[in-house]
Each structure stands twice: as C-alpha cells, then as structure tokens.
Design a protein around this motif. Structure first.
Motif, mmCIF file in Angstrom:
data_model
loop_
_atom_site.group_PDB
_atom_site.id
_atom_site.type_symbol
_atom_site.label_atom_id
_atom_site.label_comp_id
_atom_site.label_asym_id
_atom_site.label_seq_id
_atom_site.Cartn_x
_atom_site.Cartn_y
_atom_site.Cartn_z
ATOM 1 N N UNK A 125 94.409 -39.234 -24.593
ATOM 2 C CA UNK A 125 94.927 -38.351 -23.401
ATOM 3 C C UNK A 125 94.338 -38.792 -22.264
ATOM 4 N N UNK A 126 95.035 -39.481 -21.092
ATOM 5 C CA UNK A 126 94.289 -39.874 -19.780
ATOM 6 C C UNK A 126 93.716 -38.424 -19.068
ATOM 7 N N UNK A 127 94.534 -37.362 -19.043
ATOM 8 C CA UNK A 127 93.856 -36.119 -18.624
ATOM 9 C C UNK A 127 92.662 -35.852 -18.901
ATOM 10 N N UNK A 128 92.008 -36.340 -20.122
ATOM 11 C CA UNK A 128 90.551 -36.044 -20.552
ATOM 12 C C UNK A 128 89.701 -36.765 -19.717
ATOM 13 N N UNK A 129 90.146 -37.676 -18.959
ATOM 14 C CA UNK A 129 89.223 -38.476 -18.043
ATOM 15 C C UNK A 129 88.795 -37.915 -16.887
ATOM 16 N N UNK A 130 89.515 -36.602 -16.280
ATOM 17 C CA UNK A 130 89.096 -35.882 -15.269
ATOM 18 C C UNK A 130 89.491 -34.491 -15.316
ATOM 19 N N UNK A 131 88.523 -33.776 -14.607
ATOM 20 C CA UNK A 131 88.618 -32.377 -14.428
ATOM 21 C C UNK A 131 89.138 -32.092 -12.914
ATOM 22 N N UNK A 132 90.530 -31.111 -12.843
ATOM 23 C CA UNK A 132 90.729 -30.664 -11.814
ATOM 24 C C UNK A 132 89.913 -29.607 -11.040
ATOM 25 N N UNK A 133 89.432 -29.638 -10.059
ATOM 26 C CA UNK A 133 88.570 -28.555 -9.440
ATOM 27 C C UNK A 133 89.146 -27.734 -8.632
ATOM 28 N N UNK A 134 90.062 -28.080 -7.826
ATOM 29 C CA UNK A 134 90.683 -27.377 -6.798
ATOM 30 C C UNK A 134 92.269 -26.946 -7.441
ATOM 31 N N UNK B 193 89.574 -32.377 -5.185
ATOM 32 C CA UNK B 193 90.454 -32.048 -6.105
ATOM 33 C C UNK B 193 90.403 -32.349 -7.349
ATOM 34 N N UNK B 194 89.736 -33.321 -7.904
ATOM 35 C CA UNK B 194 89.450 -33.600 -9.178
ATOM 36 C C UNK B 194 88.177 -34.764 -9.274
ATOM 37 N N UNK B 195 87.521 -34.510 -10.373
ATOM 38 C CA UNK B 195 86.219 -35.296 -10.570
ATOM 39 C C UNK B 195 86.394 -36.114 -11.811
#
Length: 305
Positions: free
Chosen positions: A3-12, A53-55
C-alpha cells in the motif's frame, strides 16, 4: 506492491489543507548542478511560512550507506544528529497564496510505490498543477542567462520557455517518473531542467536557484521574495568576472562558449548548444580547473546560503 499510503504519515489535518493548490517539487541527490534544487528548497523554507502536511518514511526510502546523514562530534560526545527528510509542506508565497512543496532527498528505493504515494496525495488534495525543477551541468557560459529545457504537457510553457529540445536517453530521477505517470492521467504537469554552466556545477550558484524560482513562478503565478538571491547572484558573478578578466586563457575559453551559445540561440543549424559545427564538445576543462582554484582561494567569499 505494498500500500503506497504506508510510505507516508499525514501530519496536518486534511481540513486544514485547501484543495486545488499548485504542487511544487524538487528532490536532491542527483545532478543538482549549482545546488539549484538545494538552494531553492532551503530558501523557500527559510523565507516563507510553512507547515508539514505529510512526512515520508526515511528508513524505507533512503540508502544510508550511500548518503550518510551528518552528526556533530563535540570533543568527547555526539550531538546535533541531522537525519534526512522527505516531506510535503503547505506554504504561503509572498502575497499569501497557498501552495504545496514536496522537497527532500530523492528516494533510493521503491520508486513505483513512492510515485503511487505522491499520486495519492495529489488526488487527496485535488492538486491543480504539478511543477518540478532539476538542474544539470552544461558547457554554456555564465555570462548568459541560464536556459531551461521544459517537459510535460503544458505546451504554452514548453513553447515559450524551452530553449533546448533534445531527443536522447537520459538517466531518470524519481520526479521524471511522477511526471510520466501524471501525463498519462492528463494532469497538468511541467518539469524545468536548468542548464547550469558546468564549470560552476559544484558551487552554490545563486542565479541557478533564482532561475528555479522564476520558472516556478511562470508556471504557477506564485510570487517569491528573491531580492536576496539576486544580490548574491550579482556578487558571485562579479567575482567570477574578475577572475576571468585577469586570465587571458580563461577569457578566451569563456568567449568560445559565448560564441557557440549565441550561434545556437540565433537558430544557427547546430545540433545543440553543446556542440560546435564539427559536433565536438567545447573544451571547458580549463575553465573548471581555473575557477576551482579561484573559488578554493576565496571560499570565505561564498558562505553557504
């Protein structure tokens, strides 16, 4: 593919990010001639209001052994560890217009997954356009404006700004792949490749960063504070010109590059701004060697920006 979403964390919080913004991108780690991408990214983060926004997951994307982070050795202990970062920021330009900035290191691994992750974020925030910058060394003179090669699907920018349109295989970077995928989705995207004098490729050349910002402004309508960079650029070029004027051989070589550049810009039937009538690369090694000695001797005159 995971899952590509596992590569980043939404911070904002998503509600705090307006939809329909321009996305600007610049990643370091490959052929950053004149430190154009490094400088323009640091300049924006230093001068404009921004929020994360995302890291992205550094451990999943970075080869630490090829690009080791810095840590400070303070006599008998370690401090100030500086890990690599790859982040999406919410920014405001000089007039308060919001935009998104993707900046940091170019991933070493999982390009397809990273590309899919960026496309997810573009879809999530309904990004209006995507603009990215890159810079490469070219045998062109510093006495002429920095040119750009433009790619993507925004033909009005390609037709008006691209001075060199080669047909050639090039080493790809991650943003090339993102542009390629966005083209297939008919998402408005444009890439600017800055053509930086190759004898200045290993310096922090302020005019390269300025050209990056000007190109982004042309594509997005965003306004950036560039007075400081312009002044730094004038001082830098003045010092280079001083060295050239005091060295007849160096002046001759720079003049040769000027003649070939001007011939190309006047629609002379040359194959590219790189070659002469015989298809030979202009000799600029002497320029690089002379200027390297000059810059080494005056390193204090060129503090990091």
């Amino acid at each position: 593919m995971q899952d590509p979403a596992g590569l980043y964390e939404v911070v904002l919080d998503t509600t705090e990010v307006p939809v329909g913004l321009h996305l600007v991108a610049g990643l370091t780690g490959f052929a950053d001639a004149g430190s154009a991408v490094t400088q323009f990214s640091e300049y924006l983060l230093d001068t404009l209001k921004h929020e994360i926004v995302a890291s992205f997951d550094v451990d999943a994307l970075l080869d630490y052994r090829s690009r080791r982070p810095s840590i400070f050795f303070d006599q008998d202990h370690l401090s100030d560890y500086r890990p690599a970062k790859l982040r999406l920021y919410l920014m405001k330009d000089e007039l308060g217009s919001s935009f998104l900035l993707l900046t940091g290191f170019e991933p070493d691994f999982q390009w397809e997954r990273f590309t899919a992750a960026v496309l997810q974020l573009i879809d999530r925030y309904q990004v209006k356009t995507t603009t990215w910058v890159h810079s490469i060394p070219m045998p062109v003179p510093h006495t002429r404006p920095i040119g750009v090669t433009v790619s993507g699907n925004r033909m009005e920018l390609i037709d008006s700004l691209s001075i060199w349109k080669p047909q050639t295989l090039v080493p790809a970077n991650a943003l090339h792949l993102i542009e390629y995928r966005l083209q297939n989705l008919d998402h408005p995207t444009v890439g600017f490749v800055l053509l930086v004098p190759h004898y200045l490729a290993d310096t922090e050349y302020p005019l390269a960063a300025l050209t990056a910002l000007d190109s982004i402004g042309a594509a997005t309508g965003l306004i950036f504070p560039t007075d400081h960079l312009r002044e730094d650029g004038r001082e830098f070029v003045a010092k280079i010109d001083e060295q050239v004027e005091g060295n007849p051989e160096l002046a001759r070589l720079v003049h040769t590059l000027e003649v070939r550049h001007d011939s190309y810009m006047e629609d002379n039937p040359m194959r590219s701004p790189l070659t002469d009538e015989d298809g030979e690369l202009p000799t600029a090694d002497a320029i690089a060697a002379e200027l390297e000695k000059f810059l080494a001797g005056r390193r204090d005159d060129f503090p990091p920006q």
